[in-house]
Write an enzyme that holds these catalytic residues in place. Structure first.
Site, PDB file in Angstrom:
ATOM      1  N   TYR A 285      44.092  42.800  58.044  1.00 22.20           N
ATOM      2  CA  TYR A 285      42.374  43.019  57.786  1.00 22.20           C
ATOM      3  C   TYR A 285      42.785  44.416  57.265  1.00 22.20           C
ATOM      4  O   TYR A 285      43.189  44.656  58.325  1.00 22.20           O
ATOM      5  CB  TYR A 285      42.434  42.724  59.051  1.00 22.20           C
ATOM      6  CG  TYR A 285      40.892  41.430  58.583  1.00 22.20           C
ATOM      7  CD1 TYR A 285      39.513  41.850  58.272  1.00 22.20           C
ATOM      8  CD2 TYR A 285      40.575  40.511  58.638  1.00 22.20           C
ATOM      9  CE1 TYR A 285      38.684  40.848  57.805  1.00 22.20           C
ATOM     10  CE2 TYR A 285      39.525  39.574  57.980  1.00 22.20           C
ATOM     11  CZ  TYR A 285      39.220  39.645  58.112  1.00 22.20           C
ATOM     12  OH  TYR A 285      37.782  39.141  57.701  1.00 22.20           O
TER      13      TYR A 285
ATOM     14  N   GLU B 207      39.255  46.823  56.450  1.00 20.55           N
ATOM     15  CA  GLU B 207      38.014  46.768  56.290  1.00 20.55           C
ATOM     16  C   GLU B 207      37.934  48.644  56.125  1.00 20.55           C
ATOM     17  O   GLU B 207      38.304  49.083  57.209  1.00 20.55           O
ATOM     18  CB  GLU B 207      37.108  46.275  58.090  1.00 20.55           C
ATOM     19  CG  GLU B 207      36.883  44.743  57.611  1.00 20.55           C
ATOM     20  CD  GLU B 207      35.735  44.515  58.152  1.00 20.55           C
ATOM     21  OE1 GLU B 207      35.520  45.017  59.069  1.00 20.55           O
ATOM     22  OE2 GLU B 207      35.542  43.022  58.352  1.00 20.55           O
TER      23      GLU B 207
ATOM     24  N   ASP C  98      29.392  45.434  31.833  1.00 21.77           N
ATOM     25  CA  ASP C  98      29.731  44.042  32.598  1.00 21.77           C
ATOM     26  C   ASP C  98      31.716  44.127  31.431  1.00 21.77           C
ATOM     27  O   ASP C  98      30.610  42.675  30.567  1.00 21.77           O
ATOM     28  CB  ASP C  98      29.561  43.008  33.070  1.00 21.77           C
ATOM     29  CG  ASP C  98      29.759  41.954  33.828  1.00 21.77           C
ATOM     30  OD1 ASP C  98      31.038  41.830  33.643  1.00 21.77           O
ATOM     31  OD2 ASP C  98      29.394  40.525  34.481  1.00 21.77           O
TER      32      ASP C  98
ATOM     33  N   THR D  85      35.337  41.877  36.204  1.00 23.05           N
ATOM     34  CA  THR D  85      36.693  40.853  36.385  1.00 23.05           C
ATOM     35  C   THR D  85      38.196  41.397  36.235  1.00 23.05           C
ATOM     36  O   THR D  85      38.527  41.770  35.117  1.00 23.05           O
ATOM     37  CB  THR D  85      35.863  39.356  35.594  1.00 23.05           C
ATOM     38  OG1 THR D  85      36.372  39.369  34.821  1.00 23.05           O
ATOM     39  CG2 THR D  85      35.079  38.497  37.225  1.00 23.05           C
TER      40      THR D  85
ATOM     41  N   LYS E  14      40.593  38.164  33.516  1.00 17.67           N
ATOM     42  CA  LYS E  14      40.197  37.232  31.629  1.00 17.67           C
ATOM     43  C   LYS E  14      41.746  37.962  30.906  1.00 17.67           C
ATOM     44  O   LYS E  14      42.862  37.409  31.277  1.00 17.67           O
ATOM     45  CB  LYS E  14      38.415  37.257  31.949  1.00 17.67           C
ATOM     46  CG  LYS E  14      38.002  36.431  32.418  1.00 17.67           C
ATOM     47  CD  LYS E  14      36.346  36.338  32.327  1.00 17.67           C
ATOM     48  CE  LYS E  14      35.811  35.567  33.838  1.00 17.67           C
ATOM     49  NZ  LYS E  14      34.803  36.275  33.401  1.00 17.67           N
TER      50      LYS E  14
ATOM     51  N   ARG F 167      43.236  36.662  40.177  1.00 13.50           N
ATOM     52  CA  ARG F 167      41.075  36.315  40.692  1.00 13.50           C
ATOM     53  C   ARG F 167      40.463  37.736  41.510  1.00 13.50           C
ATOM     54  O   ARG F 167      41.394  37.568  42.449  1.00 13.50           O
ATOM     55  CB  ARG F 167      41.134  34.669  41.247  1.00 13.50           C
ATOM     56  CG  ARG F 167      41.108  34.097  39.908  1.00 13.50           C
ATOM     57  CD  ARG F 167      40.998  33.941  39.578  1.00 13.50           C
ATOM     58  NE  ARG F 167      39.472  33.214  39.455  1.00 13.50           N
ATOM     59  CZ  ARG F 167      39.430  32.251  38.484  1.00 13.50           C
ATOM     60  NH1 ARG F 167      40.711  31.378  38.525  1.00 13.50           N
ATOM     61  NH2 ARG F 167      37.705  31.733  38.947  1.00 13.50           N
TER      62      ARG F 167
END
Ligand SMILES: *Cc1c(COP(=O)(O)O)cnc(C)c1O
Length: 423
Positions: free
Chosen positions: A56, A58, A202, A228, A231, A237
């Site tokens: 973790y 954060e 984008d 992203t 692609k 991902r």
């Protein structure tokens, strides 16, 4: 065999392992032409499957809410540095979970609920998160939409300018999911500057082409760039938001604590690996080949009487209007899948049919280019697509199965990153 191996998965959960192997075999045997998909390298797969998923983190490097960041901090710092270097931007945030959350962060950073935003209409080629009605972005903001010209299927920059002047949007989106032509970033920037809007580019679909020098870059034109990573960029991902230094703090606060909790460190690491791969000299060759393959496939399809939106392509993506072929998009896509050619049905501009059974097909050449197909193979793909669409019209399933065998035979000659058939 899967690379990296999945022996523990086979032992612990044979049912699940069998499904993973079946999916790998499917990806190996098919000509994968879904424009948003690709094959990542075994190195990206290894990073994605690493123990980093246990941690973790954060916050941001040097400013975390949990201890034990001795290794995660340098990993995220490296990923962000590689993003800045590759795209030539001042700031990169590599934490967004995926493209849609990255775009939500742009709204949170630069607009308030009810503000007007200008984006490309979904059925014209935009993305849900550019203000489409069923998306939170279309429900919580006031969306205004531009499209393409009926005559030539190109984005109507006069319409964009007129809408921007009249509606005074806070954010203007450019880039989309079914745009086969070069995005004119300088023209969008001029309009955004004139009306005082934030220009958000984008580049989810074309990021790999931009990184490889095969599409103009929005850097220097757009205030904020989202993408992203999975692609044409060929990473895991995930997503990134890039910006000028001026907007860095607004972007970072929007991602965390604005929208997300802990970043997915295994994804961050895999993004870093993919960005290193994208900076290597052979990646430019891949990007150029993706575009050359799309051009060759578009030419071969046009020769066979397929009606291409905008008449062709400048990038990796081709949009076919099947109206003249007498088969709607969905049954055609299903028949093609049976024939070993994987793509998706898609609306075409001014589509008279409904989005769940539209008139078009969308295809892209990134994944088959990663497998090693070149322009010389594109006429065969076009021939198979043509035969499969004709077989779909006649509901000739035997013909589809014959095509699938031919496709599998071709694809077997091209190795797949991440999996190989047992010798
Ligand atoms: C794919 C895509 C997205 C969304 O990405 P997800 O990871 O599926 O959320 C956003 N914008 C554009 C233009 C895309 O092509």
């Amino acid at each position: 065999m899967h690379q990296p191996p999945i022996g523990h998965l086979h032992a612990a959960d044979p049912d699940l392992a069998a499904l993973v192997e079946a999916e790998a075999r499917r990806q190996f045997a098919k000509a994968r032409l879904i424009a948003s998909e690709n094959y990542v390298s075994p190195a990206v797969l290894e990073a994605t499957g690493s123990v980093l998923t246990n941690k973790y983190s954060e916050g941001y490097p040097g400013r975390r809410y949990y201890e034990g960041q001795q290794n995660v901090d340098p990993i995220e710092t490296l990923a962000a540095q590689r993003a800045r270097d590759l795209f030539g931007v001042e700031h990169a945030n590599v934490q967004p979970y995926s493209g849609s959350p990255a775009n939500l962060a742009v709204y949170l950073a630069f607009a308030r609920p009810g503000d007007t935003v200008l984006g490309m209409s979904l059925p014209m080629g935009g993305h849900l998160t550019h203000g489409w009605s069923v998306s939170a972005t279309g429900r919580w903001f006031n969306p205004v939409r531009y499209g393409v010209r009926a005559e030539d299927g190109r984005i109507d920059m006069d319409e964009v300018r007129d809408l921007a002047r009249r509606e005074r949007p806070k954010i203007i989106w450019c880039g989309g999911t079914a745009v086969p032509r070069t995005i004119d970033f300088p023209a969008f920037a001029e309009i955004a500057r004139e009306v005082g809007a934030v220009l958000a580019a984008d580049i989810s679909h074309i990021a790999g082409l931009i990184a490889g020098g095969a599409h103009p870059s929005p850097v220097g034109h757009a205030d904020v760039i989202t993408t992203t990573t999975h692609k044409t960029l060929r990473g895991p991902r995930g997503a990134m938001i890039m910006s000028t230094a001026e907007h860095a703090s607004a972007v970072d606060k929007a991602v965390f604590p604005g929208l997300q909790g802990g970043p997915h460190n295994h994804t961050t690491a895999a993004i870093a690996v993919a960005l290193k791969e994208a900076a290597a000299p052979d990646f430019a060759g891949y990007a150029r080949q993706v575009v050359a393959n799309a051009a060759a496939l578009a030419a071969a399809l046009a020769e066979r009487g397929f009606d291409l939106v905008s008449g062709g392509t400048d990038n990796h993506l081709i949009l076919i209007d099947l109206t003249g072929k007498g088969v709607p998009g969905k049954p055609a896509a299903q028949a093609l899948d049976r024939a070993g050619i994987e793509l998706n049905h898609n609306t075409v501009p001014f589509d008279p049919r409904k989005p769940f059974d539209p008139s078009g097909l969308r295809l892209g050449t990134a994944a088959v280019t990663t497998r090693g197909l070149t322009a010389e193979h594109m006429p065969r793909l076009a021939e198979w697509i043509d035969r499969a669409v004709q077989a779909a019209a006649k509901q000739d399933e035997a013909a589809l199965d014959r095509i699938a065998a031919e496709v599998a035979e071709l694809m077997a000659a091209f190795p797949m990153p991440g999996w190989a058939p047992a010798p």
